[in-house]
Design a protein around this motif. Structure first.
Motif, PDB file in Angstrom:
ATOM      1  N   GLU A 356    -119.589   1.967  15.192  1.00 23.68           N
ATOM      2  CA  GLU A 356    -119.739   3.165  14.362  1.00 23.68           C
ATOM      3  C   GLU A 356    -120.910   4.020  14.840  1.00 23.68           C
ATOM      4  N   THR A 360    -120.429   7.938  15.951  1.00 25.27           N
ATOM      5  CA  THR A 360    -120.988   9.050  15.187  1.00 25.27           C
ATOM      6  C   THR A 360    -122.146   9.728  15.894  1.00 25.27           C
ATOM      7  N   GLN A 363    -125.729  11.889  14.352  1.00 24.80           N
ATOM      8  CA  GLN A 363    -125.709  12.476  13.012  1.00 24.80           C
ATOM      9  C   GLN A 363    -126.928  12.008  12.215  1.00 24.80           C
ATOM     10  N   MET A 406    -119.515  11.612   6.814  1.00 21.94           N
ATOM     11  CA  MET A 406    -118.998  10.407   7.476  1.00 21.94           C
ATOM     12  C   MET A 406    -118.256   9.542   6.461  1.00 21.94           C
TER      13      MET A 406
END
Length: 439
Positions: A356, A360, A363, A406
Motif C-alpha cells: 500500500e 500510494t 500522499q 485513500m
C-alpha cells in the motif's frame, strides 16, 4: 657409499618402488552400468540413458555432494561416446591454461575428433571465465561436463546453465555404500574384520560419500585383529568423519530452512535435530540466535507475545555464557517456538502495508492529525478538527488516519489461535465502533 656403488664406481640398482593404487581408484567403475547410486539419471528412463540411446550427448552440469561419482560418470561418458577425455580443475587452472585446452580441442575437432572437457569445481571460475566456455560449447569444439557441489542457480552464469543440462546426483544411501563394501571385499578376497553393528557404524562414518567409505575400508582392511571388531573397537581405531557442512554454501541454507520449517510445523523433535546438526557442523550460535528470533517474529507473532522475549533471552544467555550452556538456551527457545501457537498475521499485514505504501506514493497524512506549531500551519488547517481519543467515549474517536481520499485497506487479520484470539476480539470491537461513529 659402499652400499650405493660397487668397486668400479657404478651405481647399484635402486630398490624397486611398489606403487600403491588406492582402493577407490582400483574399484572405479569401468562402465556406466557399474556406477552405484545414480540410477535415476543413468537408467534407461533417466536423462543420461536417453541421451546415450539417442547418440546425442550435450553439455552437462553434474550437481551433487562429494564422493557420488561425478568424475567417474564424466570419464565413462567420454568412453561411451568416443570423445577424448580432458580433465581440469577450476581451482588450479588459469586463463592461459584454458586457452591451450580450447586450442587443442579445436585442432582435435578439425581432425574429425571430439573433446569432452570435464571441469571439476566449475563454480570456482569467476563469471568472466565461465563466459569464456560459451563460444566453444556453441561451435562444437567441446562437450562441457562441469561438476559442482554448489547450487548452479546461484553459482553459475545463467548463460552457461542455459546451454547445459543440470543433472542432480544424490548422496549414496546405506544400501549403496554396502554394495561398495562388498565390491571391496571381493577385490581383496576376504570380508572386513567387523561385526554387523561395526559395519553399520563404518557406513555411517562415510556420510553418503563413496570415496570416503572406500578410504575407510582400505584402512580397516589392513588391520589384523583377533576376531571381528565391534563398534567400540572400530571407533577407537578410526576417528569419526565429520559431517559435511559448509557454513556459507547450500548446506547452510538447506539446514536453516529445515530448522525454520520444523518450528513452523510444530515439530520440536525435528527442530532440535536440525539445530544440533548445525551446531555440530560448527555453525555460529549467534547466527542461530538471530534466525530463531526471526522465527518468533515471523511465525509465532502475536499469537504468543512471550516468544520473542524468550528468544532474546536465549540470545543473551548464549553471548554471556557461551558453550554449552548458551546452546542449551537456544535449544529451549526452539522447543518453545515449535510448541507455541502459530500466526503470521503480523508478517502478512506488514508486507501488505508496504504494498500500500508503494502504491500510494507520497500522499500526506490527513490535515486533522498534523501538528500545527506555527500560525501559518494553523491557517492552512493543520490540526483542525482533531479529536483527542482520550476525551471520546471508550477512548476511541473513530477518526480517519489514512491519507485523504485513500480507500481504507484491511491489513491485519489476526487468527483464532493463542493470544491473537484476544486481539481479534479487540479489533472487531473497534471496527464496530468505527462503523457506528462514522455512520
Amino acid at each position: 657409499m659402499s652400499d650405493l656403488f660397487d668397486n668400479a664406481g657404478k651405481s647399484a640398482p635402486a630398490p624397486s618402488r611398489i606403487r600403491h593404487q588406492p582402493l577407490a581408484d582400483r574399484l572405479r567403475p569401468k562402465t556406466l552400468s557399474e556406477v552405484v547410486g545414480q540410477e535415476k539419471i543413468l537408467g534407461p528412463d533417466g536423462p543420461l540413458g536417453a541421451m546415450l540411446a539417442a547418440g546425442q550427448l550435450g553439455s552437462l552440469i553434474l550437481w551433487g555432494p562429494p564422493g557420488v561419482g561425478k568424475t567417474t560418470i564424466a570419464r565413462l561418458l567420454a568412453d561411451a561416446t568416443d570423445l577424448t577425455f580432458v580433465q581440469i580443475s577450476a581451482i588450479f587452472t588459469g586463463v592461459t591454461e584454458l586457452r591451450k585446452v580450447f586450442e587443442a580441442a579445436r585442432l582435435r575437432r578439425d581432425q574429425g575428433g571430439g573433446t569432452l572437457l570435464f571441469v571439476d569445481e566449475i563454480h570456482r571460475f569467476n563469471k568472466a571465465q565461465q563466459d569464456g566456455f560459451l563460444p566453444h560449447m556453441e561451435d562444437g569444439t567441446i562437450v562441457l561436463v562441469g561438476a559442482t557441489t554448489e547450487n548452479p542457480s546461484f553459482e553459475l552464469n545463467a548463460a552457461l546453465v542455459s546451454r547445459a543440462q543440470v543433472l542432480v546426483l544424490e548422496r549414496l544411501t546405506p544400501a549403496d555404500l554396502e554394495r561398495l563394501i562388498q565390491r571391496a571385499e571381493a577385490d581383496r578376497g576376504r570380508p572386513l574384520p567387523l561385526d554387523p553393528d561395526a559395519r553399520e557404524a563404518l557406513i555411517a562414518m562415510a556420510d553418503g560419500d563413496g570415496r570416503a567409505l572406500l578410504n575407510l575400508v582400505e584402512q580397516v582392511a589392513g588391520w589384523k585383529p583377533e576376531g571381528r571388531l565391534d563398534t567400540e573397537a572400530l571407533s577407537r581405531r578410526l576417528m569419526r568423519r565429520a559431517a559435511k557442512y559448509d557454513k556459507t554454501g547450500d548446506e547452510h541454507y538447506n539446514l536453516i530452512s529445515a530448522l525454520h520449517k520444523s518450528v513452523r510445523g510444530s515439530d520440536p523433535d525435528a527442530a532440535l535435530y536440525w539445530l544440533a546438526r548445525m551446531l555440530e557442523g560448527g555453525e555460529d550460535p549467534r547466527y542461530l540466535a538471530r534466525r530463531i528470533t526471526r522465527m518468533a517474529i515471523e511465525d509465532i507473532g502475536l499469537a504468543d507475545p512471550q516468544a520473542q522475549g524468550i528468544c532474546l533471552q536465549a540470545w543473551e544467555i548464549q553471548e554471556r555464557l557461551g558453550s554449552p550452556e548458551g546452546e542449551l538456551a537456544l535449544a529451549q527457545a526452539v522447543i518453545y517456538l515449535a510448541l507455541a501457537p502459530k500466526s503470521n498475521a503480523g508478517y502478512v499485514a506488514y508486507k501488505a502495508a508496504r504494498v500500500e505504501a508503494r502504491r500510494t506514493g507520497s500522499q500526506p497524512p490527513p490535515r486533522h492529525i498534523l501538528n500545527a506549531p506555527t500560525r501559518l500551519m494553523r491557517e492552512q488547517g493543520y490540526g483542525a478538527g482533531y479529536a483527542y481519543d482520550h476525551d471520546a467515549e471508550d477512548a476511541f474517536s473513530g477518526q480517519n488516519y489514512f491519507p485523504e481520499g485513500m480507500r481504507r485497506p484491511v491489513l491485519y487479520q489476526p487468527v483464532e489461535r493463542g493470544f491473537e484470539r484476544e486481539l481479534k476480539k479487540r479489533l472487531d470491537w473497534f471496527t464496530r465502533l468505527r462503523q457506528r461513529r462514522n455512520g
